[in-house]
Write a protein that holds these residues in place. Structure first.
Motif, PDB file in Angstrom:
ATOM      1  N   ALA A 253       0.818  -1.215   0.000  1.00 22.79           N
ATOM      2  CA  ALA A 253       0.000   0.000   0.000  1.00 22.79           C
ATOM      3  C   ALA A 253       0.848   1.259   0.000  1.00 22.79           C
ATOM      4  CB  ALA A 253      -0.919  -0.008   1.222  1.00 22.79           C
ATOM      5  N   LYS A 254       2.098   1.122  -0.375  1.00 19.31           N
ATOM      6  CA  LYS A 254       2.970   2.290  -0.361  1.00 19.31           C
ATOM      7  C   LYS A 254       2.624   3.299  -1.458  1.00 19.31           C
ATOM      8  CE  LYS A 254       7.235   0.860   1.910  1.00 19.31           C
ATOM      9  NZ  LYS A 254       8.708   0.769   1.761  1.00 19.31           N
ATOM     10  N   PHE A 255       2.232   2.827  -2.613  1.00 18.92           N
ATOM     11  CA  PHE A 255       2.016   3.719  -3.759  1.00 18.92           C
ATOM     12  C   PHE A 255       0.854   4.672  -3.468  1.00 18.92           C
ATOM     13  CE2 PHE A 255      -0.258   4.630  -7.736  1.00 18.92           C
ATOM     14  CZ  PHE A 255       0.736   5.337  -8.397  1.00 18.92           C
ATOM     15  N   LEU A 256       1.142   5.982  -3.629  1.00 22.68           N
ATOM     16  CA  LEU A 256       0.096   6.991  -3.469  1.00 22.68           C
ATOM     17  C   LEU A 256      -0.297   7.622  -4.805  1.00 22.68           C
ATOM     18  CD1 LEU A 256       1.267   8.848  -0.219  1.00 22.68           C
ATOM     19  CD2 LEU A 256      -0.602   7.184  -0.484  1.00 22.68           C
ATOM     20  N   HIS A 257       0.697   8.126  -5.541  1.00 19.38           N
ATOM     21  CA  HIS A 257       0.371   8.784  -6.826  1.00 19.38           C
ATOM     22  C   HIS A 257       1.635   8.886  -7.685  1.00 19.38           C
ATOM     23  CE1 HIS A 257      -1.811  11.248  -9.633  1.00 19.38           C
ATOM     24  NE2 HIS A 257      -0.850  12.170  -9.597  1.00 19.38           N
ATOM     25  N   PHE A 258       1.408   8.837  -9.015  1.00 22.20           N
ATOM     26  CA  PHE A 258       2.497   9.046  -9.974  1.00 22.20           C
ATOM     27  C   PHE A 258       2.148  10.259 -10.830  1.00 22.20           C
ATOM     28  CE2 PHE A 258       4.179   8.477 -14.291  1.00 22.20           C
ATOM     29  CZ  PHE A 258       5.539   8.480 -14.008  1.00 22.20           C
ATOM     30  N   TYR A 259       3.031  11.247 -10.848  1.00 23.08           N
ATOM     31  CA  TYR A 259       2.813  12.457 -11.656  1.00 23.08           C
ATOM     32  C   TYR A 259       3.671  12.370 -12.915  1.00 23.08           C
ATOM     33  CZ  TYR A 259       2.963  17.288 -13.198  1.00 23.08           C
ATOM     34  OH  TYR A 259       2.882  18.421 -13.951  1.00 23.08           O
ATOM     35  N   ALA A 260       2.999  12.258 -14.066  1.00 23.56           N
ATOM     36  CA  ALA A 260       3.721  12.219 -15.359  1.00 23.56           C
ATOM     37  C   ALA A 260       4.044  13.638 -15.803  1.00 23.56           C
ATOM     38  CB  ALA A 260       2.875  11.524 -16.420  1.00 23.56           C
TER      39      ALA A 260
END
Length: 852
Positions: A253-260
């Motif tokens: 559950a570490k992933f929060l968001h990826f900004y491209a």
């Protein structure tokens, strides 16, 4: 071979040293660019990390602001909460909802605001007290509704326990929330406990009072994607991607968001929440920030389009190529200089030989060359032939001007001095004819000519001239006067048929009997002398003479192949044309010579153009045509491969264009190259047309607009050499002119070339126009330049054959003379208007054809 090595040793040394230094400079530039690229990325990544940290801090401060409202107001109603919370939502678009949930002391009981809660000892053995939502401010009714017991939600209940234990903000991990369009939104919950006002100091110190329960909780729901996008959108796009992870959560559950990056919007994180594969080997920077009681990890990665010194990433290649080119040019310059030095040595030898030849010429011919200084006080040179005039005993070593003047009588000497003084004043040449007495019965006639010699600043530096014995010419001139009466008699036996006619074309007077009967007895109609197919045109020209008072010409060919010219000259009084003199001349031989002169002039014009065209068109056009065909074939062969790559990898960029745009642009560009190559070929074809044999026919229908357009096309290289502004002003349609197309083309080329060569600088312009005159019977072509104008003495001789002001550049003096002759044969007039300030305007007046 060894001599060449010694001669060009400097060029070889420069070439090798330049290549070595260029390679070293290229390597150094490449290394510096890579270092600068990494530093630029670290600065950009630090900006993004600090921006995310600041926005997260502002979002959590919203909870503290609401807690401060509770402390300040000592209890608020739903309206006050809504107004205060809505202002926060407007300022922070990433906050979906703000809630106030009081903590009840018993199920179904709502304590009054500000009342203390139970102690932990009192409720330790009971069920967790309910925490219902009392006040809600939300963007679109997302999250828990009013009245919902938040302690019933396990994740929120855990947050409450952590907040009660720390007395500060507790933040959840990534949670799912159903959005307005039923999509799942990634959000986090943040909870801040609110204690009784008397306990606020302990809370502010970071540790809650022991055994004191909070009055309730302020809860905020935050959209992770909106929070990250808002933080980074405040910064300039630089080609940096950002991955936000929750280090306090479990590994899954570490992933929060990826900004491209906005420069690569199609990039996306992997299913496991890791960075994209294409970012694996790219520079990156990782930082950890506190978010309430949790820690977030922010990873910044430079994409392949990271905007650093991007425009200079290939600078080392530019340095390498530029350095090698500069080295090659410098080496070429040294070789060229050496060759020019050899040429100067040969030129000096040639000048010496020609000076020797000139000396021998001055000592051999009978003409006496002389030169004085600008003040005519010192005789600088006088030729050895002067002894034939002054006597063998005269000494030529004297520098006194009297050596030249004393051979004349006092009155003649005064005339020569006045001529020299006039030259010093006006700067023009002079010619005087003076006698020289040699004994009682011997008299020589000398023609003395003087010419000014000026420097570049137009200052008179020397007077040169020559003395020529024209005794025989003078005697011949006297004899010519004596024979004038005889010539008048011989005029009557002229080979030309000369007669005068009245307005009805009746013969009034003739210089000899008519060649054949013109009609019955007493019939004197002049048109009957001519062949039947010429009579109508002759009468039309004759009526034009009587109507306009201008000289008219007409040429025709007889059945035996001879050419004849009819020249009609008006004989006018002060008010009207009384009669006309008609001269019929056999011009067969003259016609042949004229064809040869016109052909020579055309070839001279082509010779002037060919030097530039051969270099600027022929060789480059061959290379363009060959390379265009090869590149087209390469492009067509590469298209399937690129199409397959697009299907496998998706769309990609070529020179900043998508593959579809690049395919269309390159295909159109290949077509443009081929089309322009064909245009160049058309120019060469027009040049070949100019060089065709001219048969001299005068019965062609000439379109003046097309002829002017072709002439401008042929002169394109010369136009670009002399001016930045040439205007061709033509109406939509002009009547045709009957005549010879090639000869008219030659006239326009000569006039336009003269206009171009008169321009002192490229900023001056040339304007070409063609219009009908006011009567609508003639076409007037004007070529107007902003050149230096024509002086009065040149204007007086401008139409004379072999007169030229460009002898040093290869001028023959035949261009305008032949052009004037061609225009006259077409029934036209060539006029010149010149002004030293405004340039020269050449007008070519041609009659239009009346035949359909």
């Amino acid at each position: 071979m060894l001599d060449n090595l010694r001669k060009y040793a400097a060029a070889y040394a420069v070439a090798m040293g330049g290549v070595l230094l260029t390679c070293l400079s290229s390597w150094n530039v490449r290394d510096e660019l890579q270092t600068s690229h990494l530093k630029e990325f670290q600065w950009a990544a630090s900006d993004r990390i600090e921006s995310v940290r600041a926005v997260v801090g502002q979002g959590l401060d919203a909870l503290r602001e609401i807690r401060g409202l509770f402390y300040a107001a000592q209890g608020i109603d739903e309206t006050e909460f809504s107004v205060f919370a809505d202002s926060i939502l407007q300022r922070r678009p990433y906050i979906e909802s703000l809630l106030w949930a009081p903590m009840l002391t018993a199920p179904g009981q709502v304590p009054p605001e500000g009342a203390p809660g139970k102690s932990r000892a009192a409720i330790g053995s009971e069920l967790p007290p309910p925490v219902p939502v009392a006040l809600v401010a939300s963007r679109a009714a997302l999250g828990p509704a009013k009245g919902v017991d938040l302690n019933a939600i396990s994740e929120v209940a855990t947050l409450f326990e952590r907040a009660r234990a720390s007395g500060e903000i507790a933040v959840s991990g990534r949670m799912a929330l159903t959005g307005r369009d039923r999509e799942s939104l990634s959000v986090i919950y943040a909870v801040l406990p609110v204690y009784a006002p008397g306990k606020a100091r302990g809370v502010a110190a970071g540790a809650p009072p022991p055994h004191v329960e909070p009055l309730g909780f302020v809860l905020g729901i935050y959209r992770i994607d909106e929070l990250v996008h808002l933080a980074i959108s405040l910064l300039e796009p630089r080609g940096v991607e950002v991955l936000v992870s929750d280090d306090s959560a479990g590994s899954e559950a570490k992933f929060l968001h990826f900004y491209a990056s906005r420069l690569e919007p199609r990039s996306a994180a992997t299913a496991a929440g890791l960075l994209p594969d294409q970012d694996k080997d790219q520079p990156r920077m990782v930082a950890t920030i506190r978010v309430g009681d949790r820690r977030w990890s922010i990873t910044c990665v430079a994409t392949h389009t990271f905007r650093s010194a991007e425009a200079f990433t290939q600078a080392h290649w530019s340095v390498l190529v530029g350095g090698i080119l500069f080295t090659a040019l410098l080496s070429f310059y040294l070789v060229r200089s050496r060759r020019e030095m050899d040429s100067r040595i040969r030129l000096a030898q040639t000048i010496y030989e020609r000076e020797e030849l000139l000396r021998q010429l001055a000592e051999t011919v009978d003409v006496v060359f002389w030169a004085t200084n600008a003040e005519a006080t010192r005789l600088e040179y006088i030729g050895p032939a002067f002894r034939q005039i002054a006597g063998e005993e005269v000494s030529l070593d004297s520098s006194a001007p009297s050596l030249l003047l004393d051979v004349f009588e006092p009155d003649d000497r005064r005339v020569l001095r006045q001529a020299i003084a006039q030259l010093q004043t006006d700067g023009g040449r002079f010619t005087v004819v003076l006698p020289v007495s040699r004994g009682e019965h011997d008299l020589l006639w000398l023609r003395v000519c003087g010419f000014p010699v000026r420097e570049a600043a137009a200052q008179l530096t020397r007077i040169v001239g020559f003395c020529e014995d024209i005794t025989e010419h003078k005697l011949a001139e006297d004899a010519l006067r004596d024979s004038e009466a005889k010539l008048r008699t011989l005029f009557n036996h002229s080979p030309d048929l000369i007669f005068t006619v009245d307005a009805q074309a009746n013969i009034l007077l003739t210089n000899r009997p008519l060649p054949y009967p013109v009609g019955g007895a007493g019939d004197k109609r002049s048109e009957l002398i001519l062949p039947p197919d010429v009579r109508a045109a002759y009468l039309e020209k004759l009526w034009q003479v009587f109507a306009s008072g201008r000289i008219e010409h007409y040429q025709y060919t007889s059945s035996d192949g001879t050419w004849w010219e009819i020249r009609m000259v008006p004989i006018a009084s002060a008010k009207a044309v009384m009669a006309a003199m008609v001269v019929i001349t056999d011009i067969t031989e003259n016609r042949k010579l004229q064809w040869q002169a016109i052909r020579s002039a055309r070839l001279a014009s082509l010779g002037v153009l060919s030097a530039g065209i051969a270099h600027e068109i022929s060789n480059p056009n061959h290379a363009i045509t060959a390379n265009a065909a090869l590149l087209t074939r390469i492009w067509h062969d590469a298209l399937p491969i690129l199409g397959e790559y697009q299907q496998e990898q998706g769309d990609f960029l070529l020179a900043g264009l998508s593959f579809a745009q690049a395919r269309e642009t390159i295909s159109r560009g290949m077509g443009d190259i081929a089309e322009n190559a064909r245009r160049i070929q058309k120019i060469i074809a027009n040049l070949k047309h100019l060089g065709k044999q001219d048969r001299g026919h005068m019965d062609e229908l000439a379109d003046i607009g097309k002829i002017l357009d072709a002439a401008v096309t042929l002169l394109d290289a010369r136009i670009r050499k002399h001016t930045d502004s040439l205007t061709l002003d033509l109406p939509d349609a002009l009547p045709v002119v009957r005549g010879n197309v090639q000869q008219l083309e030659q006239v326009f080329i000569n006039v336009i070339v003269n206009a171009l060569e008169s321009l002192p600088e490229r900023s001056r312009s040339v304007k070409i126009s063609a219009r009908l005159d006011s009567a609508g019977g003639r076409i007037v072509v004007r070529v107007k330049d902003q050149g230096q104008g024509i002086s009065e003495d040149v204007m007086a001789q401008i139409g004379e054959p072999f007169f030229t002001t460009k002898a040093e550049t290869g001028g023959t003096g035949l261009g305008l003379s032949i052009s004037s002759s061609i225009v006259e044969k077409h029934g036209g007039v060539l006029r010149f208007e010149s002004n030293r300030k405004f340039g020269t305007t050449v007008s070519i007046d041609l009659p239009i054809s009346t035949e359909e």
